[in-house]
Design an enzyme around this catalytic site. Structure first.
Site, PDB file in Angstrom:
ATOM      1  N   ALA A   7       0.794  -1.571   0.090  1.00  0.00           N
ATOM      2  CA  ALA A   7      -0.021   0.002   0.108  1.00  0.00           C
ATOM      3  C   ALA A   7       0.835   1.122  -0.037  1.00  0.00           C
ATOM      4  O   ALA A   7       1.713   1.198   0.763  1.00  0.00           O
ATOM      5  CB  ALA A   7      -1.003  -0.187   1.148  1.00  0.00           C
TER       6      ALA A   7
ATOM      7  N   ASP B 268     -10.479   4.896  12.599  1.00  0.00           N
ATOM      8  CA  ASP B 268      -9.805   4.776  11.548  1.00  0.00           C
ATOM      9  C   ASP B 268     -10.721   3.161  10.495  1.00  0.00           C
ATOM     10  O   ASP B 268     -10.166   2.409   9.967  1.00  0.00           O
ATOM     11  CB  ASP B 268      -9.096   5.325  10.796  1.00  0.00           C
ATOM     12  CG  ASP B 268      -8.913   5.245   8.817  1.00  0.00           C
ATOM     13  OD1 ASP B 268     -10.100   5.878   8.744  1.00  0.00           O
ATOM     14  OD2 ASP B 268      -8.310   4.995   7.658  1.00  0.00           O
TER      15      ASP B 268
END
Length: 540
Positions: free
Chosen positions: A203, A363
């Site tokens: 990522a 999150d």
């Protein structure tokens, strides 16, 4: 006896008829025009004096505050160093680039009879062009855009929606630069710590990217989160610049201090600097792990183990967890017999952390909340966390309970308790407006995508399913709550926005994994009020 005759109001005059031989003296009554002019002149004089007094007071305050402003600017500039001049040049270049795009779009629209769209009328301050400017300015402003997108309690809805695009994947840094950072931070050869490091990142975000690796000796599979080169210096320079601008704006217009402009910038600064300090993230992970151990939840959920001997402020080496996001229905069904039970576990663990843990995960999108191969819930990426004040949580409990029972008057009272306001709020009218908003939750468009694939050798068909909920609809729902609340003069703390966003994520998972589950009413889900008395002393 005296008889008084009163004529018409306009041009008023009074005549007295009396049988008294000594007539009364004639009265001089001023006309309405002269009264009005006299009143206006006195009112204007009072207004002018008030404005003069206010100006004198502001001028005196400005003179008193000027040395502090100059001191702040000088000290901030010193702290920024030469990086500030470079960033200023880059900022001018970005401004000219986006300004050129705006001028090109204006020239196209001038040929249209419809007139200039709102975006073009606002220039570079419009949501569209401001977002483009932020993207050109790089990592700090992308993170700032993400903060705007995540803080509907602070920013107008059109900006919050536009800046959602700042969450898109960022370009990766070349692996050679990542290797240089690893060597510098480890202080020894990379192959003395890791058996290998995959050069292709798993990522890449605005401030960091993640690479898979294997530790030497233990052969543990790990991931390495690496802060991108120069990010912290750029971040400090940019945030210092934003702080100076905020200070100058508040100095020039003291009314902005009521909106706590400098306070908002400081909040952004603290939040963003915590994200680039991996010591802080490691501490957040370990605090969550302690919470799981203390509550006896390690068989239900986990967070990645942190390898301290190869973690620094700029690199974070963590256990690699294997699993699937909570939105991958087909894979989840192959791992557990009851996806609903897994969702309930995730809800209980997260709700419990609100009070029993030092911080809560703020999150929990699908990339950060997984069902692992061993059936446990995996919480990943603790870069963004929240902290709940006792007052906010007390009001939040009432708010959640009222959502579950659809008691909108209680919901309005809870929001009034949570939000700062200096005026009286019509609770019943507020409740009616909230009812209109929450009745639309059931109307959110949820699309179930089913994909099939046939194996030509066995003629078997594999079926996978996933859920797609329009992110903009989810954000619009939340923004409606904020918009209506603000119309009644309410301003909420940022932690309320963080909590609400996580609840919307969980609502999405519920629609996929347990469509008939009411996460706020189901007896199998323990909202932290059940454990509150046990942990109350820890939060005084």
């Amino acid at each position: 006896m005296v008889m008084i005759s009163v004529s018409a109001l306009r041009g008023t005059r009074f005549s007295f008829f009396t049988n008294n031989p000594h007539p009364l003296p004639q009265l001089a009554i001023p006309s309405r025009t002269s009264i009005k002019l006299n009143f206006r002149s006195k009112t204007f004089a009072r207004y002018a004096q008030t404005q003069q007094d206010r100006f004198s007071s502001r001028l005196q305050d400005s003179i008193e505050n000027l040395p502090k402003l100059v001191e702040d600017i000088v000290q901030t500039s010193i702290n920024t160093g030469p990086r500030g001049a470079l960033r200023l040049a880059q900022g001018i270049q970005a401004f000219l680039g986006v300004g050129g795009e705006w001028l090109a779009d204006v020239s196209k629209s001038t040929n249209s009879s419809a007139g200039l769209p709102t975006n073009l009328q606002l220039g570079l301050l419009s949501p569209l062009y401001l977002r483009r400017l932020f993207e050109r300015m790089g990592a700090t402003y992308i993170k700032l855009g993400q903060f705007i997108a995540s803080a509907p309690t602070l920013f107008p809805p059109e900006y919050v929606q536009e800046f959602q695009k700042c969450f898109d994947r960022a370009p990766a840094v070349p692996f050679q630069e990542i290797q240089a950072i690893l060597r510098e931070e480890l202080g020894r050869p990379i192959d003395s710590v890791y058996e290998y490091v995959d050069p292709t990142p798993i990522a890449s975000a605005s401030i960091a990217q993640v690479h898979a690796a294997r530790l030497k000796g233990s052969q543990d599979d790990v991931v390495i989160k690496v802060l991108k080169p120069g990010i912290k210096d750029i971040l400090m320079a940019d945030l210092n610049f934003v702080y100076i601008v905020a200070r100058i704006l508040e100095f020039l217009n003291p009314e902005l201090s009521r909106a706590s402009l400098v306070g908002i910038v400081k909040d952004i600064r603290v939040s963003m600097l915590e994200e680039v300090d991996f010591y802080k993230e490691a501490a957040n992970i370990e605090a969550f792990s302690r919470y799981l151990e203390d509550m006896g939840l390690t068989r239900q959920a986990t967070a990645p183990k942190v390898y301290q001997h190869c973690s620094t402020q700029r690199i974070l080496t963590m256990e690699r967890l294997y699993g699937v996001p909570l939105t991958d229905l087909d894979s989840i069904s192959s791992l557990v017999s009851s996806p609903e039970t897994s969702l309930i576990t995730a809800l209980n663990v997260w709700f419990g952390s609100l009070l029993a843990c030092e911080t809560f995960h703020a999150d929990v999108h699908a990339g950060n909340l997984w069902l692992l191969r061993d059936g446990r819930i995996g919480f990943l990426d603790f870069g963004i966390v929240g902290r709940i004040s006792p007052q906010t949580w007390t009001a939040m409990e009432l708010f959640l309970g009222s959502i579950a029972t659809e008691e909108y008057e209680s919901m309005a009272s809870a929001l009034i308790e949570m939000g700062a306001t200096n005026k009286d709020v019509d609770v019943m009218a507020f409740a009616r407006d909230l009812e209109k908003i929450f009745s639309s939750i059931q109307d959110l468009d949820t699309e179930l995508i089913v994909a099939t694939a046939r194996d030509t050798s066995t003629n078997a068909t594999a079926v996978s399913a996933n859920v797609v909920v329009d992110e903009r609809q989810m954000n619009a729902l939340f923004l409606d709550v904020i918009r209506v609340s603000e119309s009644y003069g309410l301003k909420f703390p940022r932690e309320f926005a963080l909590l609400m966003k996580q609840l919307l994520y969980f609502d999405r998972y519920t629609r996929l994994l347990a469509p008939n589950l009411n996460m706020l009413q189901d007896q199998r889900i323990s909202i932290v009020s059940n454990r509150r008395s046990r942990y109350r002393d820890s939060f005084k």
